[in-house]
Scaffold this active site. Structure first.
Site, PDB file in Angstrom:
ATOM      1  N   GLY A 266       0.810  -1.224   0.000  1.00 32.13           N
ATOM      2  CA  GLY A 266       0.000   0.000   0.000  1.00 32.13           C
ATOM      3  C   GLY A 266       0.838   1.267   0.000  1.00 32.13           C
ATOM      4  N   ARG A 912     -10.703  33.625  12.712  1.00 28.10           N
ATOM      5  CA  ARG A 912     -12.162  33.733  12.828  1.00 28.10           C
ATOM      6  C   ARG A 912     -12.607  34.025  14.269  1.00 28.10           C
ATOM      7  NH1 ARG A 912     -15.496  29.024   9.831  1.00 28.10           N
ATOM      8  NH2 ARG A 912     -17.180  30.301   9.033  1.00 28.10           N
ATOM      9  N   GLY A1079     -13.710  40.134   9.640  1.00 30.14           N
ATOM     10  CA  GLY A1079     -14.575  40.792  10.620  1.00 30.14           C
ATOM     11  C   GLY A1079     -16.051  40.622  10.314  1.00 30.14           C
ATOM     12  N   GLU A1260     -18.393  34.814  11.436  1.00 30.12           N
ATOM     13  CA  GLU A1260     -17.567  34.385  12.561  1.00 30.12           C
ATOM     14  C   GLU A1260     -18.358  33.929  13.782  1.00 30.12           C
ATOM     15  OE1 GLU A1260     -13.914  37.349  12.795  1.00 30.12           O
ATOM     16  OE2 GLU A1260     -15.814  38.382  12.460  1.00 30.12           O
TER      17      GLU A1260
HETATM   18  C1  LIG Z   1      -2.753   8.691   6.885  1.00 32.36           C
HETATM   19  C2  LIG Z   1      -2.472   7.383   7.576  1.00 32.36           C
HETATM   20  C3  LIG Z   1      -3.226   7.048   8.685  1.00 32.36           C
HETATM   21  C4  LIG Z   1      -2.971   5.849   9.353  1.00 32.36           C
HETATM   22  N1  LIG Z   1      -3.716   5.544  10.453  1.00 32.36           N
HETATM   23  C5  LIG Z   1      -3.491   4.385  11.120  1.00 32.36           C
HETATM   24  C6  LIG Z   1      -4.240   4.049  12.263  1.00 32.36           C
HETATM   25  O1  LIG Z   1      -5.112   4.787  12.708  1.00 32.36           O
HETATM   26  N2  LIG Z   1      -3.944   2.879  12.884  1.00 32.36           N
HETATM   27  C7  LIG Z   1      -2.985   2.031  12.427  1.00 32.36           C
HETATM   28  O2  LIG Z   1      -2.775   0.987  13.012  1.00 32.36           O
HETATM   29  N3  LIG Z   1      -2.262   2.327  11.350  1.00 32.36           N
HETATM   30  C8  LIG Z   1      -2.491   3.489  10.690  1.00 32.36           C
HETATM   31  N4  LIG Z   1      -1.728   3.795   9.604  1.00 32.36           N
HETATM   32  C9  LIG Z   1      -0.613   2.895   9.248  1.00 32.36           C
HETATM   33  C10 LIG Z   1      -1.035   1.824   8.286  1.00 32.36           C
HETATM   34  O3  LIG Z   1      -1.866   0.895   8.910  1.00 32.36           O
HETATM   35  C11 LIG Z   1       0.208   1.115   7.805  1.00 32.36           C
HETATM   36  O4  LIG Z   1       1.007   2.042   7.170  1.00 32.36           O
HETATM   37  C12 LIG Z   1      -0.145   0.046   6.810  1.00 32.36           C
HETATM   38  O5  LIG Z   1      -0.890  -0.951   7.398  1.00 32.36           O
HETATM   39  C13 LIG Z   1       1.078  -0.530   6.113  1.00 32.36           C
HETATM   40  O6  LIG Z   1       0.633  -1.311   5.023  1.00 32.36           O
HETATM   41  P1  LIG Z   1       1.147  -1.063   3.543  1.00 32.36           P
HETATM   42  O7  LIG Z   1       0.585  -2.151   2.700  1.00 32.36           O
HETATM   43  O8  LIG Z   1       0.830   0.295   3.091  1.00 32.36           O
HETATM   44  O9  LIG Z   1       2.705  -1.231   3.744  1.00 32.36           O
HETATM   45  P2  LIG Z   1       3.897  -0.710   2.866  1.00 32.36           P
HETATM   46  O10 LIG Z   1       4.136   0.727   3.136  1.00 32.36           O
HETATM   47  O11 LIG Z   1       3.677  -1.060   1.445  1.00 32.36           O
HETATM   48  O12 LIG Z   1       5.055  -1.591   3.474  1.00 32.36           O
HETATM   49  C14 LIG Z   1       5.414  -1.462   4.815  1.00 32.36           C
HETATM   50  C15 LIG Z   1       6.541  -2.427   5.205  1.00 32.36           C
HETATM   51  O13 LIG Z   1       6.057  -3.750   5.188  1.00 32.36           O
HETATM   52  C16 LIG Z   1       6.876  -4.601   4.393  1.00 32.36           C
HETATM   53  N5  LIG Z   1       5.980  -5.542   3.729  1.00 32.36           N
HETATM   54  C17 LIG Z   1       4.803  -5.235   3.134  1.00 32.36           C
HETATM   55  N6  LIG Z   1       4.222  -6.372   2.717  1.00 32.36           N
HETATM   56  C18 LIG Z   1       5.051  -7.375   3.018  1.00 32.36           C
HETATM   57  C19 LIG Z   1       5.006  -8.776   2.821  1.00 32.36           C
HETATM   58  N7  LIG Z   1       3.956  -9.374   2.236  1.00 32.36           N
HETATM   59  N8  LIG Z   1       6.045  -9.501   3.264  1.00 32.36           N
HETATM   60  C20 LIG Z   1       7.112  -8.945   3.870  1.00 32.36           C
HETATM   61  N9  LIG Z   1       7.203  -7.633   4.080  1.00 32.36           N
HETATM   62  C21 LIG Z   1       6.182  -6.858   3.656  1.00 32.36           C
HETATM   63  C22 LIG Z   1       7.597  -3.670   3.464  1.00 32.36           C
HETATM   64  O14 LIG Z   1       8.840  -4.209   3.111  1.00 32.36           O
HETATM   65  C23 LIG Z   1       7.730  -2.410   4.274  1.00 32.36           C
HETATM   66  O15 LIG Z   1       8.876  -2.470   5.044  1.00 32.36           O
HETATM   67  C24 LIG Z   1      -1.953   4.976   8.896  1.00 32.36           C
HETATM   68  C25 LIG Z   1      -1.201   5.313   7.767  1.00 32.36           C
HETATM   69  C26 LIG Z   1      -1.459   6.501   7.118  1.00 32.36           C
HETATM   70  C27 LIG Z   1      -0.652   6.868   5.913  1.00 32.36           C
END
Ligand SMILES: Cc1cc2nc3c(=O)[nH]c(=O)nc-3n(C[C@H](O)[C@H](O)[C@H](O)COP(=O)(O)OP(=O)(O)OC[C@H]3O[C@@H](n4cnc5c(N)ncnc54)[C@H](O)[C@@H]3O)c2cc1C
Ligand code: FES
Ligand code: FES
Length: 1321
Positions: A266, A912, A1079, A1260
């Site tokens: 992701g 505001r 204002g 406001e």
């Molecule tokens: C705006 C925002 C809000 C968020 N809010 C929350 C929240 O409220 N609560 C919460 O818990 N999290 C939150 N997150 C974090 C989010 O849950 C994690 O960033 C997300 O789950 C990571 O998944 P990804 O697929 O995007 O990982 P990536 O960014 O694609 O990868 C992350 C890491 O995982 C490794 N990896 C990925 N897949 C595999 C695999 N199959 N095998 C081995 N290694 C792998 C990669 O090598 C990398 O190091 C938030 C993130 C953002 C950007």
């Protein structure tokens, strides 16, 4: 036909998306060479597609939402999902179709029902968030053509809007839902009261929504997805290579060859690290879409879920499983589902994957603690084979021997079913209910010996209490074998506090609060299990602490009562009608042009800032050599390059010799791309030598006698004498912290030097063009007539674009002047928050003398605000606070004094309400304190002391409070305040850990300025020979619907339809010397000027009309031209006659007053400090609203902004003056989930002959009404404290964050940890 994003514009993107797969694709697009650029779709969006907005760059605001569609060859289905373009890696889109708002609908072709309804329901104000909103609702409709209200709210949770207050946005989405299946009481709609003649919109006008008319998924992408001969894809940039393996074996091969390369799924963890933490990886492996990673395998014992599943897919899979399996087996899944509902927003949940979540293991992870508590295991695969590792404490604590090896990939996660005697729970508390990282979360599970309450196995994992998720394993071990009873709980609390240590200087602060939460969450788990056990067996008694906790529903209803227009008003006359915002459709189609949407100009350069890292220091050296040597860098601009004044009226453009706050601009770098400018800015080396004193807080400023201006004072009666004759005297202090504007469009300036005569043209979103012109002229040392400022619109402003654009305009103009090239200066969200500051934090001290019956006889108030390092508007803000501080109450002996403090923080500015929202909290606080001392309710004390008849204010201005009395009375009656208060008391008696509170606040607000010339305005109206009319005026469109109202005014005055009238932009060449649009007087004063111009023209046309009374407008114009009648004129309004003599402390400071009242009811969770806003009723004295839809939008938007200010918005500084909260991750403005579950707004009719059409300025006033939530929280917390035997009056500062609420609801848990005191800033 709407087109999808596949426009033949960006060559590289085009190839990526559809055409021949280029297996060894080398980027031809120069943007691909910029650092980190592979990691965001945003820079690749063709420049003419302006709809996808950029606001935060971190996935936290939803402004850049687009829809991604993919074909799944296995299920043969097309999957549509929303993503934030700023975090989507461009390479990950291979084989996907991307639809931006342009692909949904356009004015040029056909607008989509989503766009039409959002516009017509008045769901847009500034419009900067609107394309993102459209994309979120549109994507939902592609998957669910008749979404439920809950699905709509859920879909919008990742989209921030700072203007509307969300109600109309949600309402527009709900128009797609068929209500036939709901009972009448559940139907949310715009309620038509008997007295209401006009609805805010007419659903009959909506075009029907036909889901079958959506564009088809490109067949070539289906062919690509089904191609049996797929091969590995490699995308090479200059610094990085992206590889998409063709199958699992290929992935394992790649992982063996590049063990250090991250697996990108992701990109929601890797992307932010690259963008904000300068992480670099030469190779990325992205198995996104690899079939082997996408599956659900359900067995009798549990479920295995593929690592590639997005969190949204995981959610769907778990929902299916819980519907299939008996309840006792699904406790872990239920716990995961609860957290999946609030984890981030819909976009992130659709991007982030299970594998990425498990492996990235952020310390705040919401799912990992639950997975660990549920005994999940991770299935790994590498070339060496498969193996399983437990997802347990050691894995989460990143113990090397429990980790996956670098060449291993997570294939799936196995989650066992829970069993009958096994309880699993997830608990979390965040600053905001949804889309906010947890402040503390936990996953807990307990297994009992069958049929008993004897603990067989206990597991507790906590997030956000250390650098990793931590396991309280020792505690759990020690409790094994114990009974699940109060004694066990008591021991557990002590043990866990001993085991989980949060050091006093821990990152994130809030140490005592987090320690309290550790045990409060444990207690919640204890109660839940206790309840579960009790249902299963008769065990020991429930224990004293056991209480049934009710959770309120998630139903948003809104009743908007607004006005009737005169039945004799001609139907064509739009005044008084809820006319849609003039640009609403353009907002929703993304065709409204903001400054950043102006196409690139030949030779233009981008500007990046280098800001001070010290609060007060001498600049010893600025070394720019390394920066200048970098590719694309044109120049570095410093104070030396300012040809005119660098320090103008106390405002410093570029720091010279010394810096006076963290965030002060020291120099800027101009380069051919923003990425180059930013890279170079990081290389500028500045050597500082710290200076004393370093003043950060108001208290420190008081110690150093550091002020920005002299004291302001008003007084009446004899305060000292009166104190001698009162029954009681109380003294207290109230801290109100600051607020960030968080306009969705950050400050953006395009400065274009002209060829001749040193002319400079600036395009910028500002509230005060004259000020920009003045500062730029001063900086360049040229006359103002060479500077032209243009403002089409601003993406929100809220006071933040009154004075700051002048400073930033001067900074850009100096760069443009030095380089001789156009400068595009777009502040990143973090820089914007750091540099431009916001609302002034305030310290109020009061001494109040009163009788036992609640009559207040004397008040002595002192105010101090933190002005920051330069004057800005601080003196004026303090004047306003002092002048308005009495609010709605008459206190015969009254003295109020105030001074703005000079500190080493960035300079605070207009916001505001201009001081009122901070200042009046102090009045309401002492009223509440008096009530508590007299054993009266706050409402009784308010009633007793409220102005009742025509009176003089403390500064001796006469006013009639009749509308105030009406708002107050109606608010109490129509909100059924007394009955609900009783009901809340009943609720509170039955619930120890949840308390309800209600509060009503009255308001006497002011409009306009205490100086007549600030209230002047001008307009320019041209009539063209085809009868069309062009209106210009000096006010700026900030989303508040000013231009819409001006068109309504011109339409009435000229007696022509609105469609004849156009309003293009505001600029200094058509209307010079315009005053600020602030204002609450934009429509008042510019309306008068437009009215004046139109009346002049109408008078000129009279002879022609008299000659041909039955003629048409076009005929009259043509005739007038032939008679050489001038069809163009300026209109002018001299300004309201106001004055203030500060020496005497007297004056008619304001043209008129706006009154209102609001009642809110909250439910507070005493264990966590979270609160829910159950209902709000607002009664606002609108006199006669020119446009009720616009005014209601302003009231609701301001209320929600105020509610955010008083509850969840919290700026955090280090003691050294470094701002920590620099983006949506750390600074939480309200989302759609924070708005009241029931929200009633009523416009109250009154007379205001002084203003145009007897209207009132309402921009406001709603802000302060948000404090009804603060005082309702106070009421609930007071109930909790009373029950705990704490009768002493307490002061709840603002914002009433979960931390503050929790720590004020003192109980056995808070007693176990030391009580925290917040440092006031
Ligand atoms: C705006 C925002 C809000 C968020 N809010 C929350 C929240 O409220 N609560 C919460 O818990 N999290 C939150 N997150 C974090 C989010 O849950 C994690 O960033 C997300 O789950 C990571 O998944 P990804 O697929 O995007 O990982 P990536 O960014 O694609 O990868 C992350 C890491 O995982 C490794 N990896 C990925 N897949 C595999 C695999 N199959 N095998 C081995 N290694 C792998 C990669 O090598 C990398 O190091 C938030 C993130 C953002 C950007
Ligand atoms: S700009 Fe992408 S989420 Fe904010
Ligand atoms: S309309 Fe939503 S941010 Fe302005």
């Amino acid at each position: 036909m709407p087109v999808s994003y596949r426009e033949e514009v960006s060559k590289s993107l085009l190839i990526l998306l559809v055409q021949e797969p280029s297996y060894q694709f080398i980027f031809s697009n120069p943007k691909a060479e910029q650092p980190g650029s592979l990691f965001s779709l945003t820079p690749f969006l063709p420049v003419h597609l302006t709809g996808t907005k950029y606001s935060c760059g971190s996935g936290g605001c939803g402004a850049c939402t687009v829809m991604v569609s993919r074909y799944d060859p296995k299920t043969k289905k097309i999957h549509h999902y929303p993503v934030t373009a700023c975090l989507v890696p461009i390479c990950s889109l291979y084989g996907a179709a991307v639809t931006t708002v342009e692909g949904v609908g356009s004015i040029k072709t056909r607008i989509h029902p989503v766009q039409e309804r959002l516009a017509k329901c008045h769901g847009t104000q500034c419009g900067f968030c609107s394309p993102g909103m459209v994309m979120s609702i549109y994507t939902l409709l592609r998957n669910h053509p008749e979404p439920t209200p809950e699905q709509i709210t859920e879909a919008l949770g990742g989209n921030l809007c700072r203007c509307t207050g969300y109600r109309p946005i949600v309402e527009s989405g709900k128009t797609f839902y068929s209500y036939t299946s709901l009972s009448i009481s559940e139907v949310p709609f715009v309620f038509c009261f008997v007295e209401m003649c006009t609805k805010l919109y007419n659903e009959d006008e909506f075009q029907p929504f036909d889901p079958s008319q959506e564009p088809i998924f490109p067949p070539e992408l289906i062919r690509m997805a089904e191609d049996p001969n797929k091969r590995r894809l490699t995308f090479r940039g200059k610094r990085t290579t992206w590889i998409t393996p063709v199958n699992l074996n290929d992935l394992l091969e790649l992982k063996t060859n590049f063990p250090e390369a991250p697996i990108i799924m992701g990109n929601t963890a890797v992307g932010p690290s690259i963008k904000f933490r300068d992480e670099f990886h030469p190779v990325f492996i992205s198995p996104l879409g690899l079939q082997e990673l996408y599956f659900v395998d359900s067995t009798d014992d549990g479920v295995t879920i593929g690592a590639g599943y997005s969190l949204a897919q995981l959610n769907d899979a778990l929902h299916f499983i819980v519907s299939e399996q008996p309840k006792e087996k699904t406790k872990t899944y239920h716990a995961l589902l609860k957290h999946l509902r609030t984890l981030a927003g819909a976009q992130i949940r659709n991007m982030a994957t299970l594998g990425g979540h498990v492996v990235s293991r952020p310390n705040f992870s919401d799912l990992n603690p639950i997975l660990a508590a549920g005994n999940a295991t991770i299935n790994l695969i590498s070339k060496e084979g498969k193996r399983q590792i437990p997802l347990d404490g050691r894995f989460l604590e990143k113990s090397p021997e429990a980790n996956l090896k670098s060449e291993e990939t997570v294939l799936s996660v196995y989650i066992p079913h829970s069993t009958r005697w096994h309880f699993v729970s997830g608990l979390r508390i965040a600053q905001r209910q949804e889309n906010a990282f947890a402040m503390v979360n936990a996953g807990m599970s307990v297994k009992f010996e069958d049929g008993t309450d004897t603990i067989k196995e206990l597991q507790m994992f906590y997030g956000s209490v250390g650098p990793t998720v931590v396991s309280a394993s020792k505690t759990c071990q020690q409790l094994t074998g114990r009974y699940w009873n109060d004694q066990m709980l008591s021991d557990a609390c002590q043990l866990v506090l001993d085991e989980i240590y949060i050091p006093p200087d821990a990152e994130g602060g809030m140490v005592e609060y987090r320690r309290t939460l550790i045990i409060s969450l444990l207690f919640k788990f204890y109660l839940k299990v206790r309840r579960g056990l009790n249902k299963m067996v008769r065990t020991t008694s429930l224990g004293l602490w056991f209480q049934c906790l009710r959770t309120a529903g998630n139903k948003i209803t809104c009743f908007v009562h607004e006005q009737c227009v005169d039945p004799y008003q001609p139907p064509q006359d739009p005044v008084g009608h809820p006319v849609m915002h003039q640009s609403a459709i353009k907002h929703t189609t993304g065709e409204a042009v903001f400054v950043d949407d102006i196409p690139p100009i030949s030779q233009e350069l981008f500007l990046a800032v280098v800001t001070s890292t010290r609060a007060h220091a001498k600049i010893i050296l600025i070394d720019t050599s390394e920066a200048l040597a970098l590719p694309g860098v044109a120049d570095v601009i410093t104070a030396e390059d300012v040809p005119g004044d660098n320090n103008y009226q106390g405002e410093i453009f570029y720091a010279q010799n010394e810096v006076i706050c963290v965030g002060q601009i020291v120099c800027t770098v101009a380069a051919d791309t923003y990425a180059h400018a930013k890279e170079a800015a990081k290389k500028v080396r500045i050597v500082y030598e710290d200076l004393e004193p370093r003043i950060i807080t108001i208290e420190q400023a008081l110690e150093h006698n550091s002020f920005l201006s002299a004291e302001k004072k008003i007084e009446q009666g004899n305060v000292e004498q009166a104190f001698k004759h009162v029954d009681q005297i109380i003294e207290g202090e109230v801290h109100v912290e600051g607020q960030e504007h968080f306009y969705m469009e950050t400050q953006t300036i395009l400065a274009i030097p002209q060829e001749e005569d040193k002319e400079m043209v600036l395009h910028l979103g500002t509230q005060f063009q004259t000020h920009v012109q003045e500062y730029v002229a001063a900086a360049l040392n040229i006359p103002r007539n060479r500077i032209a400022c243009h403002t089409k619109r601003a993406g929100g402003a809220f006071g933040g674009k009154v004075s700051k654009p002048a400073l930033l305009g001067a900074v850009s103009a100096v760069a443009a002047n030095k380089t001789g090239r156009p400068i595009r200066f777009i502040l990143e969200r973090g820089d914007d928050m750091l540099i431009t500051a916001g609302r002034h934090p305030l310290l109020g001290k009061y001494k109040i003398g009163f009788m036992n019956n609640g009559v207040i006889k004397a008040a002595d108030i002192e105010y101090y605000i933190n002005g920051g390092c330069t004057p800005d508007e601080s003196e004026l803000v303090m004047e306003f606070i002092v002048l308005r501080c009495e609010n709605a109450y008459y206190i015969p002996n009254f003295r109020c004094r105030g001074r703005p403090c000079k500190t080493n923080l960035p300079s605070n500015t207009a916001f505001r309400g201009f001081g009122f929202p901070q200042g009046i909290v102090v009045s309401e606080a002492y009223i509440t304190a008096v009530a508590s001392q007299c054993n009266l309710t706050p409402e009784q004390v308010k009633e007793i002391n409220m102005y009742k008849r025509t009176s003089r204010t403390v500064h001796k201005q006469i006013f009639n409070p009749e509308p105030l009395r009406r708002c107050w009375k109606e608010c109490l009656e129509k909100s059924s305040f007394s009955a609900r208060k009783l009901a809340a008391e009943e609720f509170n008696k039955k619930n120890y850990w949840k308390k309800r509170g209600l509060a009503v606040v009255p308001m006497k607000f002011t409009v306009g300025m205490p100086t007549t010339f600030y209230n002047q305005a001008a307009a320019l109206v041209h009539i063209y020979l085809d009868g069309s009319v062009l209106v210009s005026h000096g006010g700026c469109e900030l989303g508040q619907g000013l231009h819409t109202k001006m068109i309504q005014v011109a339409s009435r005055e000229l007696n022509i339809p609105e469609s004849y009238i156009h309003l293009s932009e505001t600029n200094t060449t058509t209307v010079p010397n315009a005053t600020f649009t602030a204002g609450s007087m934009g429509a008042d004063i510019n309306g008068k000027a437009v009215q004046n111009a139109c009346q002049i023209l109408k008078a000129r046309l009279q002879p022609v009309i008299r000659k041909n009374p039955k003629g048409t407008w076009e005929e009259w114009i043509s005739e007038a031209y032939e008679e050489s009648i001038n069809l163009s004129t300026t209109g002018y309004f001299k300004g309201y006659q106001t004055n203030m003599d500060w020496k005497k402390g007297e004056g008619d400071a304001f043209p008129y007053f706006v009154y209102g009242a609001s009642c809110s009811e909250v439910e507070v969770d005493c264990l966590t400090g979270a609160h829910k806003l159950l209902r709000t009723d607002i009664f606002m004295d609108a006199a006669f609203s020119i446009n009720p839809a616009v005014d209601i939008g302003q009231i609701e938007g301001a209320f929600v902004q105020g509610m955010g200010f008083y509850t969840i918005e919290e700026l955090k500084y280090s003691p050294e003056g470094v701002l920590y909260s620099r983006g949506p991750d750390d600074y939480k403005i309200p989302t759609v989930t924070e708005i009241p579950e029931e929200f009633n707004v009523t416009l109250v009719r009154s007379q205001n002959p002084i203003a145009i059409y007897s209207s009132k300025g309402l921009g406001e006033a709603g802000m302060f009404l948000g404090s009804s939530v603060l005082f309702a929280i106070y009421d609930a917390v007071a109930a909790a404290r009373r029950e705990r035997g704490l009768t002493k009056t307490f002061t709840l500062s603002s914002p009433a964050t979960p931390e503050l609420i929790r720590m004020t609801c003192v109980d056995q848990f808070t007693d176990m940890v030391r009580v925290v005191r917040r440092a006031p800033y």
